[in-house]
Design a protein around this motif. Structure first.
Motif, PDB file in Angstrom:
ATOM      1  N   LYS A 214      10.800  -4.964  13.123  1.00 52.12           N
ATOM      2  CA  LYS A 214      10.799  -4.437  11.765  1.00 52.12           C
ATOM      3  C   LYS A 214      10.422  -5.592  10.831  1.00 52.12           C
ATOM      4  CE  LYS A 214      15.138  -3.266  12.000  1.00 52.12           C
ATOM      5  NZ  LYS A 214      16.445  -2.765  11.496  1.00 52.12           N
ATOM      6  N   PRO A 215       9.686  -5.335   9.753  1.00 50.04           N
ATOM      7  CA  PRO A 215       9.396  -4.037   9.141  1.00 50.04           C
ATOM      8  C   PRO A 215       8.037  -3.448   9.514  1.00 50.04           C
ATOM      9  CG  PRO A 215       8.863  -5.752   7.582  1.00 50.04           C
ATOM     10  CD  PRO A 215       9.351  -6.445   8.828  1.00 50.04           C
ATOM     11  N   SER A 216       7.555  -3.654  10.725  1.00 50.47           N
ATOM     12  CA  SER A 216       6.291  -3.030  11.111  1.00 50.47           C
ATOM     13  C   SER A 216       6.449  -1.511  11.161  1.00 50.47           C
ATOM     14  CB  SER A 216       5.819  -3.546  12.467  1.00 50.47           C
ATOM     15  OG  SER A 216       6.706  -3.158  13.484  1.00 50.47           O
ATOM     16  N   ARG A 217       5.438  -0.796  10.727  1.00 53.76           N
ATOM     17  CA  ARG A 217       5.476   0.664  10.700  1.00 53.76           C
ATOM     18  C   ARG A 217       5.781   1.228  12.087  1.00 53.76           C
ATOM     19  NH1 ARG A 217       2.186   5.188  11.251  1.00 53.76           N
ATOM     20  NH2 ARG A 217       2.523   6.775   9.618  1.00 53.76           N
ATOM     21  N   GLU A 218       5.250   0.584  13.105  1.00 51.91           N
ATOM     22  CA  GLU A 218       5.406   1.066  14.469  1.00 51.91           C
ATOM     23  C   GLU A 218       6.876   1.241  14.854  1.00 51.91           C
ATOM     24  OE1 GLU A 218       4.188  -0.324  19.033  1.00 51.91           O
ATOM     25  OE2 GLU A 218       3.657  -1.547  17.300  1.00 51.91           O
TER      26      GLU A 218
ATOM     27  N   TRP B  98      13.734  -5.997   2.654  1.00 51.17           N
ATOM     28  CA  TRP B  98      12.481  -5.945   3.416  1.00 51.17           C
ATOM     29  C   TRP B  98      12.510  -4.836   4.464  1.00 51.17           C
ATOM     30  CZ3 TRP B  98      13.291  -6.473   8.540  1.00 51.17           C
ATOM     31  CH2 TRP B  98      14.448  -7.161   8.959  1.00 51.17           C
ATOM     32  N   ASP B  99      13.692  -4.577   5.052  1.00 50.63           N
ATOM     33  CA  ASP B  99      13.831  -3.547   6.083  1.00 50.63           C
ATOM     34  C   ASP B  99      13.718  -2.158   5.460  1.00 50.63           C
ATOM     35  OD1 ASP B  99      14.336  -2.305   8.495  1.00 50.63           O
ATOM     36  OD2 ASP B  99      16.359  -3.102   8.737  1.00 50.63           O
ATOM     37  N   VAL B 100      14.412  -1.963   4.357  1.00 49.97           N
ATOM     38  CA  VAL B 100      14.371  -0.674   3.670  1.00 49.97           C
ATOM     39  C   VAL B 100      12.960  -0.387   3.156  1.00 49.97           C
ATOM     40  CG1 VAL B 100      15.251   0.615   1.685  1.00 49.97           C
ATOM     41  CG2 VAL B 100      16.813  -0.752   3.078  1.00 49.97           C
ATOM     42  N   HIS B 101      12.306  -1.401   2.627  1.00 48.90           N
ATOM     43  CA  HIS B 101      10.931  -1.217   2.147  1.00 48.90           C
ATOM     44  C   HIS B 101      10.005  -0.836   3.303  1.00 48.90           C
ATOM     45  CE1 HIS B 101       7.346  -1.684  -0.234  1.00 48.90           C
ATOM     46  NE2 HIS B 101       6.861  -2.576   0.612  1.00 48.90           N
ATOM     47  N   GLY B 102      10.169  -1.497   4.446  1.00 49.87           N
ATOM     48  CA  GLY B 102       9.350  -1.162   5.606  1.00 49.87           C
ATOM     49  C   GLY B 102       9.546   0.279   6.038  1.00 49.87           C
ATOM     50  N   ALA B 103      10.800   0.733   6.014  1.00 45.46           N
ATOM     51  CA  ALA B 103      11.093   2.115   6.389  1.00 45.46           C
ATOM     52  C   ALA B 103      10.428   3.101   5.435  1.00 45.46           C
ATOM     53  CB  ALA B 103      12.601   2.334   6.409  1.00 45.46           C
ATOM     54  N   GLU B 104      10.511   2.817   4.142  1.00 49.42           N
ATOM     55  CA  GLU B 104       9.897   3.717   3.164  1.00 49.42           C
ATOM     56  C   GLU B 104       8.372   3.756   3.334  1.00 49.42           C
ATOM     57  OE1 GLU B 104      11.218   4.376  -0.707  1.00 49.42           O
ATOM     58  OE2 GLU B 104      12.887   5.272   0.408  1.00 49.42           O
ATOM     59  N   ARG B 105       7.764   2.621   3.614  1.00 54.90           N
ATOM     60  CA  ARG B 105       6.313   2.582   3.822  1.00 54.90           C
ATOM     61  C   ARG B 105       5.906   3.386   5.052  1.00 54.90           C
ATOM     62  NH1 ARG B 105       2.570   0.621   0.283  1.00 54.90           N
ATOM     63  NH2 ARG B 105       1.443  -0.467   1.924  1.00 54.90           N
TER      64      ARG B 105
END
Length: 219
Positions: free
Chosen positions: A145-149, A173-180
């Motif tokens: 994380k935070p990769s989309r995969e 950064w983790d929450v932002h990755g999840a939202e993206r």
């Protein structure tokens, strides 16, 4: 239009589990108090940078690499400090938050890029294993994380579309990755005092873990 998620995934290290045993292990091995945040940040930097570059690095290897860069610990002692991740326990606010979701009929999972076994050991130590449907680590797909995969993979494992899953974490950064990646993101503070001003605000910013869960259930 918003709606309650079918599945809520929780980050593990710091969000659910207290890293105090790792901090104590560093001190026991002669390192200064307060070093852990720097080591942990270097670990995350190494792992995420490797993912971006296309290199697969396990969490433990990244953590021990950070120790090698920042301390004079021997390889044996670096391994002993890394072993202390298996001694983590949940923060006091975790059990009531997970129980509230379970009683509301919302599925609960964990999603970490940590070493396999860490989440399981911590949940067992806290007596809250029955509240968690499954523990997931992105080491399975070898993408930090935070990769989309990582997030899309977790949603697929749980059999839901990303839009039907939420991620709760104490790391912006983790929450932002999840939202993206299409998930609903919910952030609350532990080590971070405020949401990162450089990033767009997520769906939920709460004062604490209980508030994050309440906000998701109210959607």
């Amino acid at each position: 239009m918003t709606s309650r998620p079918d599945v809520v995934a929780f980050d593990v290290n710091e969000t659910l589990l207290d890293l105090a045993p790792v901090a104590a292990a560093l001190v026991e091995h002669g390192q200064p108090e307060g070093l852990l945040p720097t080591v942990f940040a270097r670990t995350l930097h190494t792992g995420t940078a490797a993912t971006v570059a296309g290199l697969r690095v396990p969490f433990r290897a990244a953590f021990e690499s950070a120790l090698a860069q920042l301390t004079d610990l021997s390889e044996r002692d670096r391994g002993r400090v890394a072993d202390s991740f298996l001694e983590l326990s949940p923060h006091p606010d975790v059990e009531p938050a997970l129980r509230r979701l379970a009683e509301a009929g919302v599925r609960v999972v964990t999603l970490s890029h940590g070493s396999p076994g860490v989440a399981e050991a911590g949940l067992e130590r806290g007596g809250i294993t029955p509240l968690v449907e499954r523990t997931l680590t992105s080491e399975t797909v070898q993408a930090w994380k935070p990769s989309r995969e990582a997030y899309v993979w977790a949603a697929g494992v749980c059999g839901v579309a990303p839009a039907r899953m939420a991620l709760v974490a104490a790391h912006a950064w983790d929450v932002h990755g999840a939202e993206r990646a299409g998930l609903t993101g919910a952030w609350f503070p532990r080590a971070e005092r405020v949401w990162a001003p450089a990033l767009p605000a997520p769906s939920v910013v709460a004062a604490d873990l209980a508030g994050a869960v309440d906000a998701l259930l109210a959607r």
